[in-house]
Motif scaffolding. Sequence first.
Motif, PDB file in Angstrom:
ATOM      1  N   HIS A 115       2.413 -16.325   8.347  1.00 14.98           N
ATOM      2  CA  HIS A 115       1.159 -17.187   8.132  1.00 14.98           C
ATOM      3  C   HIS A 115       1.569 -18.901   8.471  1.00 14.98           C
ATOM      4  CE1 HIS A 115      -2.034 -14.754   6.592  1.00 14.98           C
ATOM      5  NE2 HIS A 115      -1.065 -14.017   6.490  1.00 14.98           N
ATOM      6  N   HIS A 121       4.207  -9.617   1.285  1.00 13.46           N
ATOM      7  CA  HIS A 121       3.840  -8.795   2.512  1.00 13.46           C
ATOM      8  C   HIS A 121       4.325  -7.131   2.188  1.00 13.46           C
ATOM      9  CE1 HIS A 121       3.812  -6.874   6.542  1.00 13.46           C
ATOM     10  NE2 HIS A 121       2.508  -7.600   6.516  1.00 13.46           N
ATOM     11  N   SER A 153      -5.193 -14.820   8.806  1.00 13.36           N
ATOM     12  CA  SER A 153      -4.342 -14.145   9.870  1.00 13.36           C
ATOM     13  C   SER A 153      -4.793 -13.900  11.405  1.00 13.36           C
ATOM     14  CB  SER A 153      -3.804 -12.888   9.500  1.00 13.36           C
ATOM     15  OG  SER A 153      -4.753 -12.203   8.714  1.00 13.36           O
ATOM     16  N   ARG A 199      -9.897 -13.431   0.763  1.00  7.67           N
ATOM     17  CA  ARG A 199      -8.633 -14.140   1.219  1.00  7.67           C
ATOM     18  C   ARG A 199      -9.495 -14.928   2.547  1.00  7.67           C
ATOM     19  NH1 ARG A 199      -3.301 -12.674   4.816  1.00  7.67           N
ATOM     20  NH2 ARG A 199      -5.271 -11.645   5.792  1.00  7.67           N
TER      21      ARG A 199
HETATM   22  N1  DSN Z   1      -1.831  -8.102   7.735  1.00 12.36           N
HETATM   23  C1  DSN Z   1      -1.250  -9.551   8.035  1.00 12.36           C
HETATM   24  C2  DSN Z   1      -2.194 -10.483   7.322  1.00 12.36           C
HETATM   25  O1  DSN Z   1      -3.528 -10.213   7.297  1.00 12.36           O
HETATM   26  O2  DSN Z   1      -1.852 -11.399   6.776  1.00 12.36           O
HETATM   27  C3  DSN Z   1      -0.123  -9.577   7.516  1.00 12.36           C
HETATM   28  O3  DSN Z   1       0.787  -8.787   8.175  1.00 12.36           O
END
Ligand code: DSN
Length: 415
Positions: free
Chosen positions: A200, A122, A31, A357
């Motif tokens: 995203h 989310h 992100s 992730r």
């Molecule tokens: N915190 C974000 C992420 O890292 O995907 C989503 O808001």
Amino acid sequence: MSALEQVDPDVAQIIRFEEQRQQQVLEMIPSENYASAAVMEAVGSVLTNKYAEGYPGARYYHGNAEVDRVEDLGRERAKALFGMDHANLQPHSGAQANMAVYLALLNFGDTVMGLQLDAGGHLTHGSPVNASGKQYNFVPYAVDRETHLIDYDVMERLAKEHQPKVIMTGATAYPRLWDFKRAREIADEVGAILIADMAHLAGLIAGGAHPSPAGLAQVVTSSTHKTLRGPRGGMILCDANLRRKIDSGVFPGSQGGPLMHVIAGKAVMLKEAATEEFKQYAHQVVANAKTLAQVLLDAGFTLVSGGTDNHLLLIDVTKNGLTGVEAADALEAAAIVVNFNSIPFDEHGPRVGGGIRFGTPAITSRGMGEAEMQQIGEWMARVLRDVKDSAEHARVREEVLALTAKFPARGVPVR
Ligand code: DSN
């Protein structure tokens, strides 16, 4: 000496150290990204001084001729880029955008469907610890236990059973494509409005590297700083008939004065995202993620859903006897920054996570390609082979720093 160094050397020094960190590490939180120098110049401008509650041509303050122009420019660019009727650039973040849309379309207690948190949803898609889950009756849909893909048949069954007013699509940790067409068909069957939270995916959608929700979702929400590479913030796009409701859900519904300097940065980002260079970046992000996935699969790791179609990947590190935190800590020691994350049907809490992730947007923005992905996958494998081997992490770190020195981070000043 800069004004900041003169006035506040403490903050100036923290910023210099952070510039250095951003330049040195492999930033792989999916992100995150590097905003351009042009975007940051707009965000650091005198537009921060202006109060502009309301919308262009209908403000509650005077002296708005210039900020009206910049907000209109940004809205027109957003509509053209994403092919939607109306754009609102005022949400302060993706989360604010979602809450404003709920306020606009729902009454408290109404039923909404959203992707479950450990399946990649989310917080604002109905988590019980978030206002969305407290104010509305969220019915979560999940992913298939074997394939980790969204099961649209289950979504349809749940929709028929619970009759939601809104179906929320989109995720923070889902590595596969969304079928917005099928989701719209399900929404239509039960008379629900379809929202796509493309936070995203926005950069991939703008660059033609992921199917667009335009013409399918009646409302699209997003943050502006992820794959889209803009300033930190949010936006909403919608069909013409929802314009008034959505605008009033943002202001006066849930926000006061808009951040005009950030809206100017969003306008700049939207111009950048309409270029041929951006299209190439978006496609390279996906190509890089696929290459990285293959290297990690070859090294024996278990990827959620078996791979990726977009910019992000999740490793199920429980298969390596690790928690997400242990894996992310070891990688950071080697200057590879990822985040620990829940994985589908995770037995760890969200503060530990059974997975990590990571993704390719920021490193692709630095110009890295598939040769570098091969190398990065091998480094990740070396680190995760033994998360206690700090000597090996230090060796990998040196190699990482040698690589990142060759790829200047976009927009980060070199001092
Ligand atoms: N915190 C974000 C992420 O890292 O995907 C989503 O808001």
